[in-house]
Design a protein around this motif. Structure first.
Motif, short mmCIF file in Angstrom:
data_model
loop_
_atom_site.label_atom_id
_atom_site.label_comp_id
_atom_site.label_asym_id
_atom_site.label_seq_id
_atom_site.Cartn_x
_atom_site.Cartn_y
_atom_site.Cartn_z
N ALA A 44 1.10 39.57 24.04
CA ALA A 44 0.25 39.23 25.19
C ALA A 44 -1.19 39.13 24.74
O ALA A 44 -1.64 39.92 23.90
N GLY A 46 -4.98 38.78 26.64
CA GLY A 46 -5.73 38.69 27.88
C GLY A 46 -6.92 37.78 27.66
O GLY A 46 -6.79 36.56 27.50
N GLY A 48 -8.95 38.17 25.05
CA GLY A 48 -9.24 38.16 23.61
C GLY A 48 -10.49 38.95 23.25
O GLY A 48 -11.14 38.68 22.26
N ARG A 49 -10.80 39.99 24.04
CA ARG A 49 -12.03 40.77 23.78
C ARG A 49 -11.77 42.01 22.93
O ARG A 49 -12.70 42.77 22.67
N SER A 50 -10.53 42.26 22.54
CA SER A 50 -10.36 43.31 21.54
C SER A 50 -10.90 42.71 20.24
O SER A 50 -10.85 41.49 20.04
N THR A 113 -9.39 41.30 30.87
CA THR A 113 -8.42 41.22 31.96
C THR A 113 -7.95 42.62 32.35
O THR A 113 -8.09 43.58 31.58
N GLY A 116 -5.44 43.74 29.79
CA GLY A 116 -6.08 44.23 28.56
C GLY A 116 -6.71 45.60 28.79
O GLY A 116 -6.69 46.47 27.90
N HIS A 123 -12.35 52.70 28.44
CA HIS A 123 -13.26 53.72 28.98
C HIS A 123 -14.61 53.07 29.27
O HIS A 123 -14.92 52.00 28.73
N ILE A 174 2.58 43.34 31.01
CA ILE A 174 2.15 43.88 32.30
C ILE A 174 1.93 42.66 33.18
O ILE A 174 1.17 41.74 32.80
N TYR A 406 -10.43 53.91 17.29
CA TYR A 406 -9.98 53.17 18.50
C TYR A 406 -9.28 51.87 18.08
O TYR A 406 -9.88 51.01 17.42
#
Ligand SMILES: Cc1cc2nc3c(=O)[nH]c(=O)nc-3n(C[C@H](O)[C@H](O)[C@H](O)COP(=O)(O)OP(=O)(O)OC[C@H]3O[C@@H](n4cnc5c(N)ncnc54)[C@H](O)[C@@H]3O)c2cc1C
Length: 466
Positions: A44, A46, A48-50, A113, A116, A123, A174, A406
């Motif tokens: 998946a 979302g 793409g911000r990771s 998203t 995501g 956090h 999800i 992380y």
């Protein structure tokens, strides 16, 4: 559904890979993808911000979730929003801030998203008092490898819920979530900002003011050394009340019209990232605040999303990309760990524009959720020579203090270090195995960290804690 081949990366633009990409428009199309997966794998994606390789799949299909973005229901009394997982936080803000609601927890960008946000149990600046995103998720729907859509809450399919929040998308897609929003009186933040001369000063400011402000963060000049180590701007915020606004704003207390100011049009040349250039930037930023303390009423976006004002700011780090290293150091030895991490970073001269320090409160129930009570430090570091050594050193510090890195920011961890950092991994793998025996849900991160169900794993090695 069209299948295209595309180059993709995370926000850090490292690694960049070629992937087969599909973008389902409806839930039925997503179900069909799972039904036809066979021995292939699905990831998946979302927004793409990771930063690293969590939403990448060079050996299977990357599934863009952005079209599954309908808001389904909202309860004006409780603030409970039911929406599809492809809805972005930006979309929620645009609809709900003018109606007096805000996100209960938000990361430093609104371009993510809901899927995501759950998959990494993100956090915000209020973790010390409110916890992570999952604290406000009362339920979710998950399309599992069997093709079934499973409703998960804390009491129904609870193990699957705990494996899915923070589970990096590896238990299934999800499809939907129920998230409780927070009431606000205005769309403004009461900001209080201090200049801290060193780390101890910054940490005592946290101690002194955190009870009065739900939001707190320190921006650290991570190249400052010696007595100035930990020199920072420490910011606290709370939602402003209507009576605190000046007359002009009071007429429209929930007005909300943010926008991107400008975009970085091209990759910056390497010299712009030279440590000396970063050092002067840090000194300039810190020096701009003349007084020890200032207060102001500010808009939501500059407080929560300062970087969103610069479109594609990830190009500032040049063609080779960058990583953001983020670790949490448990409270007991948190100060010592921070000193070691900042010393190492400043010694290696790899410091970034951004070093962000926040305080975490209680851990959430997600088996692979990142936060632990203590301090978290995040640094942007351009990809280049010496990066491995720096990250290895930072990981060693985190491990020595019982901390962890992380996954949402990661592209470099190794399976052995990861296993040590995340002791609930066997529990996670047990649950993944029960619902995805063939490892249909995978990613480059999952392969790199061996985050796969291994049928050889002996039952005796695994305990699922109640
Ligand atoms: C400028 C910036 C600031 C940030 N600040 C913070 C911060 O303060 N706190 C914080 O916690 N994080 C922060 N992040 C990281 C970001 O919040 C997370 O990486 C988040 O997961 C990104 O969401 P996304 O929709 O872009 O997901 P992606 O990056 O596309 O994917 C992330 C993970 O979620 C999975 N996923 C996505 N959608 C679904 C779905 N529908 N079903 C199952 N799995 C899914 C993917 O497989 C992947 O494992 C920041 C990132 C940026 C770029």
């Amino acid at each position: 559904m069209a299948i295209v081949e595309r180059k993709l990366s995370g926000w850090g633009r490292y690694p960049v890979v070629q992937s087969r990409v599909q973008r389902p428009e409806r839930l039925s199309a997503l179900q069909e993808l799972v039904a036809r997966a066979g021995t292939g794998s699905l990831t998946a994606r979302g927004a793409g911000r990771s930063y690293g390789d969590a939403a990448l799949n060079s050996k299977g299909t990357t599934v863009l979730m952005g079209r599954l973005n309908r808001m389904l229901a909202f309860d004006e009394k409780t603030g409970l929003l039911r929406c599809e997982a492809g809805v972005t936080l930006e979309e929620i803000l645009a609809v709900f801030v003018p109606r007096g609601w805000f996100l209960p927890v938000t990361p430093g960008t609104k371009h993510v998203t809901v899927g995501g946000a759950i998959a990494f149990d993100v956090h915000g600046k209020n973790h010390h008092c409110d916890g992570a995103f999952s604290s406000f998720v009362s339920g979710l729907k998950l399309l599992t490898a069997s093709g079934e859509i499973v409703a998960c809450t804390r009491s129904r399919n609870a193990n699957l819920f705990r494996a899915t929040v923070g589970g990096a998308g590896l238990t299934g897609f999800i499809t939907e979530a129920a998230v409780t929003l927070r009431r606000i009186e205005t769309s403004r933040i009461h900001l209080r900002r201090f200049k801290a001369q060193d780390l101890d000063d910054a940490l005592s400011l946290f101690d002194e003011h955190e009870a009065s402000y739900p939001y707190s963060v320190a921006w650290i000049d991570c190249l400052a050394r010696g007595k100035a180590l930990g020199r920072s701007l420490v910011m606290f915020g709370r939602h402003a009340r209507r009576g605190e606004l000046d007359a002009r704003l009071r007429d429209d207390p929930l007005g909300y019209a943010p926008g991107t100011r400008f975009s970085v049009p091209f990759n910056l040349p390497g010299f712009a990232l030279h440590p000396l250039a970063v050092k002067s930037f840090n000194a300039f930023y810190y020096a701009r605040q003349r007084t020890r303390e200032m207060t102001a009423i500010t808009d939501l976006d500059p407080f929560f999303y300062p970087l969103d004002a610069i479109g594609q700011w990830n190009k500032l780090y040049g063609r080779r990309g960058f990583i953001q290293y983020q670790a949490v150091f448990p409270a007991a030895t948190g100060r010592k760990a921070l000193v070691e991490a900042l010393n190492l970073t400043s010694r290696r001269g790899k410091g970034s524009f951004l070093a962000v320090l926040k305080r975490f409160g209680a851990a959430s129930e997600g088996l692979l959720s990142f936060p632990l009570p203590g301090y978290t430090l995040a640094l942007d570091v351009p990809v280049g020579r010496g990066l491995h050594v720096l990250i290895e050193g930072l990981n060693r510090i985190a491990l020595a203090h019982g901390g962890r890195a992380y996954l949402a920011k990661d592209a470099y961890l190794t399976p052995d270090i990861f296993r040590e950092m995340y002791p609930a991994l066997p529990d996670f793998l047990e649950i993944k195995g029960a619902h995805d025996e063939g490892n249909i849900f995978s990613s480059m991160l999952a392969r790199r960290l061996q985050l796969h169900h291994d049928p050889e794993l002996k039952a005796a090695e695994v305990t699922v804690h109640a």
